[in-house]
Design a protein around this motif. Structure first.
Motif, short mmCIF file in Angstrom:
data_model
loop_
_atom_site.label_atom_id
_atom_site.label_comp_id
_atom_site.label_asym_id
_atom_site.label_seq_id
_atom_site.Cartn_x
_atom_site.Cartn_y
_atom_site.Cartn_z
N ILE A 4 42.05 45.57 45.94
CA ILE A 4 41.18 45.95 44.83
C ILE A 4 41.38 44.94 43.70
O ILE A 4 42.51 44.65 43.31
N THR A 5 40.26 44.39 43.21
CA THR A 5 40.32 43.46 42.09
C THR A 5 39.77 44.15 40.85
O THR A 5 38.86 44.99 40.94
N VAL A 6 40.32 43.78 39.71
CA VAL A 6 39.97 44.44 38.46
C VAL A 6 39.74 43.41 37.37
O VAL A 6 40.54 42.48 37.21
N SER A 7 38.67 43.57 36.63
CA SER A 7 38.43 42.81 35.40
C SER A 7 38.64 43.77 34.25
O SER A 7 38.28 44.95 34.33
N THR A 8 39.23 43.27 33.17
CA THR A 8 39.56 44.14 32.03
C THR A 8 38.80 43.72 30.78
O THR A 8 38.28 42.60 30.69
N ALA A 9 38.78 44.62 29.81
CA ALA A 9 38.17 44.34 28.51
C ALA A 9 38.96 43.24 27.82
O ALA A 9 40.08 42.90 28.23
N ILE A 52 39.27 36.98 38.13
CA ILE A 52 39.65 38.39 37.99
C ILE A 52 40.93 38.45 37.17
O ILE A 52 41.65 37.46 37.06
N ASP A 53 41.22 39.61 36.62
CA ASP A 53 42.43 39.75 35.81
C ASP A 53 43.62 40.26 36.62
O ASP A 53 44.75 39.82 36.41
N LEU A 54 43.37 41.21 37.52
CA LEU A 54 44.43 41.85 38.28
C LEU A 54 43.96 42.14 39.69
O LEU A 54 42.76 42.27 39.93
N TYR A 55 44.91 42.23 40.60
CA TYR A 55 44.57 42.78 41.90
C TYR A 55 45.72 43.60 42.42
O TYR A 55 46.87 43.41 42.04
#
Length: 162
Positions: A79-84, A112-115
């Motif tokens: 799962i990849t996540v982009s953040t504010a 991306i920011d996190l995975y």
């Protein structure tokens, strides 16, 4: 970006790569058996020499135990996540993910920011995890990938220094 000196570079040679390849196929291979397999590639190394090299390699690496998807009844999801863009958004999301059902969470920089990587019993369980992530105030986008098959080529894993 992390600043690393040349002294921090793990130098892998052809012998180390062959040892890693053998261990990738059978992590419980005895040192004597590894020594015998290396001899097939004209690499003469005693079982004690193999032990020293394996010890050094393991001191400089983390273990990744990835179940083969085709042999198990659970799912592996990336799962990849982009953040504010808020001052603590990325860190807050990283900490929240670390408390969820992920067994691996990484922070870096790029598109991306996190995975995170999680193992789930079913697609509905994955969906629940996605919903929990999307509910975080600091999260702007969530993408996922469910692994169904894998090919590993340890020869491409690390650069060889000669």
């Amino acid at each position: 970006m992390t600043n690393r000196s040349d002294d921090d570079v793990l130098e892998i040679d052809e012998i180390d790569r062959r040892i890693l390849e053998i261990l990738a196929n059978d992590p419980r291979s005895p040192y004597a058996d590894i020594s015998d397999e290396l001899a097939e590639y004209d690499i003469e190394l005693s079982s004690e020499g193999v032990r020293r090299r394996v010890t050094t390699l393991l001191e400089n690496m983390t273990s990744f135990f990835l179940p083969r998807p085709e042999r198990n009844s659970w799912e592996i999801v990336l799962i990849t996540v982009s953040t504010a863009t808020g001052p603590n958004s990325k860190r807050d999301t990283f900490e929240a993910m670390s408390e969820m059902d992920f067994w691996f969470v990484a922070e870096g920089f790029g598109t991306i920011d996190l995975y995170g990587i999680a193992t789930a019993k079913s697609n509905p369980e994955i969906n629940d995890l996605l919903v929990r992530l999307q509910a975080l105030d600091s999260v702007t986008e969530v993408e996922h990938f469910i692994e169904t098959d894998r090919a590993v080529n340890i020869r491409n894993y690390l650069p060889v220094y000669e």
